[in-house]
Design an enzyme around this catalytic site. Structure first.
Site, PDB file in Angstrom:
ATOM      1  N   ASP A  91       8.131   4.728  -5.361  1.00 17.20           N
ATOM      2  CA  ASP A  91       9.192   4.864  -4.358  1.00 17.20           C
ATOM      3  C   ASP A  91      10.405   5.498  -5.045  1.00 17.20           C
ATOM      4  O   ASP A  91      10.427   6.708  -5.244  1.00 17.20           O
ATOM      5  CB  ASP A  91       9.467   3.464  -3.794  1.00 17.20           C
ATOM      6  CG  ASP A  91      10.435   3.443  -2.636  1.00 17.20           C
ATOM      7  OD1 ASP A  91      10.461   4.417  -1.873  1.00 17.20           O
ATOM      8  OD2 ASP A  91      11.164   2.444  -2.479  1.00 17.20           O
ATOM      9  N   GLY A 138       1.677  -6.188  -5.954  1.00 17.97           N
ATOM     10  CA  GLY A 138       1.341  -5.094  -5.044  1.00 17.97           C
ATOM     11  C   GLY A 138       0.056  -4.353  -5.325  1.00 17.97           C
ATOM     12  O   GLY A 138      -0.648  -3.919  -4.411  1.00 17.97           O
ATOM     13  N   ARG A 172      -0.064  -8.532   2.870  1.00 20.56           N
ATOM     14  CA  ARG A 172      -0.883  -7.939   1.807  1.00 20.56           C
ATOM     15  C   ARG A 172      -2.359  -7.883   2.184  1.00 20.56           C
ATOM     16  O   ARG A 172      -3.117  -7.062   1.685  1.00 20.56           O
ATOM     17  CB  ARG A 172      -0.738  -8.757   0.516  1.00 20.56           C
ATOM     18  CG  ARG A 172       0.644  -8.697  -0.115  1.00 20.56           C
ATOM     19  CD  ARG A 172       0.583  -9.133  -1.564  1.00 20.56           C
ATOM     20  NE  ARG A 172       1.869  -9.523  -2.124  1.00 20.56           N
ATOM     21  CZ  ARG A 172       2.748  -8.686  -2.673  1.00 20.56           C
ATOM     22  NH1 ARG A 172       2.489  -7.401  -2.735  1.00 20.56           N
ATOM     23  NH2 ARG A 172       3.888  -9.139  -3.167  1.00 20.56           N
TER      24      ARG A 172
END
Ligand code: IMP
Ligand code: MG
Length: 188
Positions: free
Chosen positions: A111, A52, A173
């Site tokens: 998160d 990520g 992505r």
């Protein structure tokens, strides 16, 4: 939105753009200035949580004027879905020796906090001189464990976002902006 982008089918699955390329670039300038100031006169080891963080890290390190070395760690909390597992699996270990080093751990998004809490704990055990964390996005509303990052790009609402490195099942992505994924595309 660019209509000549190669991934037009991906763009059609986005309900709205949350952060444009321009907004991201502007914030990156500020964020890199904060990091440069915090570490002025020191060397750091940047540890990117992949996959990520790849796009964010690639952009931000080119704006840092302090000497740095780069390493990566792989942690997966999402397996082909948009809901997190409790404990993230750390599947790739770092190669650099971080003992006595100033470490800056970078992820795409904070998160529930499970990933950064677990990776930070693991790295602390390797006795760095200091350990700070940096995330591009912070979804505060979803926090399940007590964890705050030292450097934050943007606080965002509780929506599932993709682009600029963030994925759904490894897709999206490559999008240059951050967008909200349509609900009917949050399933395999
Ligand atoms: P946490 O462990 O719940 O804090 O989740 C962190 C990881 O979940 C990040 O490294 C992301 O890979 C993933 N993640 C969390 N929210 C999103 C999202 O909205 N879009 C894409 N990936 C997300
Ligand atoms: Mg991910």
């Amino acid at each position: 939105m660019p209509t000549d982008a190669p991934a037009l089918s991906q763009i059609n699955n986005i309900s709205r753009v949350l952060l444009s390329e321009e907004q991201i670039n502007t914030r990156l300038n500020e964020l890199s200035a904060e990091i440069n100031a915090a570490y002025a006169g020191r060397e750091i080891i940047v540890i990117a949580i992949i996959n990520g963080a790849v796009v964010f890290v690639a952009d931000i390190i080119r704006q840092l004027n302090i000497p740095l070395r780069l390493d990566c760690i792989r942690a997966s909390s999402y397996r082909q879905s948009t809901s997190p597992e409790q404990a993230p699996a750390i599947t790739t270990r770092i190669h650099l020796n971080i003992e006595g080093a100033n470490v800056l751990l970078i992820d795409d998004i904070l998160d529930t906090g499970n990933t950064l809490a677990a990776v930070s704990k693991m790295l602390q055990g390797m006795n760095p001189a200091s350990l700070k964390t940096c995330v591009l996005l912070d979804k505060k509303a979803r926090r399940a464990v007590e964890f705050e990052a030292d450097f934050v790009g943007f606080e965002i609402p509780d929506e599932f976002v993709v682009g600029y490195g963030l994925d759904f099942a490894e897709h999206y992505r490559q999008l240059p902006f951050i967008g909200v994924l349509k609900h009917d595309h949050q399933r395999i």
